[in-house]
Design a protein around this motif. Structure first.
Motif, PDB file in Angstrom:
ATOM      1  N   HIS A  95       0.734  -1.432  -0.094  1.00 17.05           N
ATOM      2  CA  HIS A  95      -0.009  -0.323   0.305  1.00 17.05           C
ATOM      3  C   HIS A  95       0.772   1.071   0.166  1.00 17.05           C
ATOM      4  O   HIS A  95       1.725   1.279   0.359  1.00 17.05           O
ATOM      5  CB  HIS A  95      -1.239  -0.239   1.303  1.00 17.05           C
ATOM      6  N   LEU A 136       1.640   5.028  -0.195  1.00 11.54           N
ATOM      7  CA  LEU A 136       0.303   6.812   0.609  1.00 11.54           C
ATOM      8  C   LEU A 136       1.537   8.377  -0.126  1.00 11.54           C
ATOM      9  O   LEU A 136       2.629   7.935   0.919  1.00 11.54           O
ATOM     10  CB  LEU A 136      -0.239   6.589   1.684  1.00 11.54           C
ATOM     11  N   THR A 168      -3.144  11.183   0.123  1.00 15.83           N
ATOM     12  CA  THR A 168      -3.696  10.734  -0.596  1.00 15.83           C
ATOM     13  C   THR A 168      -3.080   9.287  -0.708  1.00 15.83           C
ATOM     14  O   THR A 168      -1.876   9.240  -0.894  1.00 15.83           O
ATOM     15  CB  THR A 168      -4.031  11.308  -1.630  1.00 15.83           C
ATOM     16  N   PRO A 169      -3.772   8.203  -1.308  1.00 13.41           N
ATOM     17  CA  PRO A 169      -3.298   6.973  -1.714  1.00 13.41           C
ATOM     18  C   PRO A 169      -3.107   7.652  -3.523  1.00 13.41           C
ATOM     19  O   PRO A 169      -2.729   8.110  -4.211  1.00 13.41           O
ATOM     20  CB  PRO A 169      -3.959   6.243  -2.157  1.00 13.41           C
TER      21      PRO A 169
END
Length: 107
Positions: A8, A10, A16-17
């Motif tokens: 993941h 960020l 935000t992603p």
């Protein structure tokens, strides 16, 4: 015991992603195992095409292309995270900014 690997990413500046970051998974010898790109939520749920055995692996994040596509400079054109996969699911998050990054073992 075999397992999968997820990640993941960020953007720590915008909170935000980081969608669209290219990621390559290799083994300790540099053999490419899998590749993918983060989705709209900044995630790759399972980059491994099938479970992998315990061992040393590397995730290479193409941060330079991602920042360039957004018109932003970066000090780190690539972030490589080496980790020892001990079995079970392995989640490797990356918190990214143009001039710093951090990572940790996720769950």
């Amino acid at each position: 015991m075999t397992a999968t690997v997820s990640t993941h990413v960020l953007d720590a500046v915008t909170g935000t992603p980081a969608a669209g970051v290219a990621v390559v998974l290799t083994d300790a010898d540099g053999t490419r195992i899998a590749a993918g790109s983060t989705d709209a939520d900044g995630r790759i749920g399972a980059i491994t095409p099938s479970p992998i055995p315990p061992g040393r692996y590397r995730l290479a994040f193409d941060t330079g292309a991602w920042f360039a596509a957004r018109g932003r400079d970066t000090f780190y054109p690539e972030v490589v995270v080496a980790f020892d996969h001990l079995g079970g699911h392995c989640h490797v998050p990356l918190l990214l900014s143009p001039f710093a990054y951090s990572t940790y073992r996720g769950s």
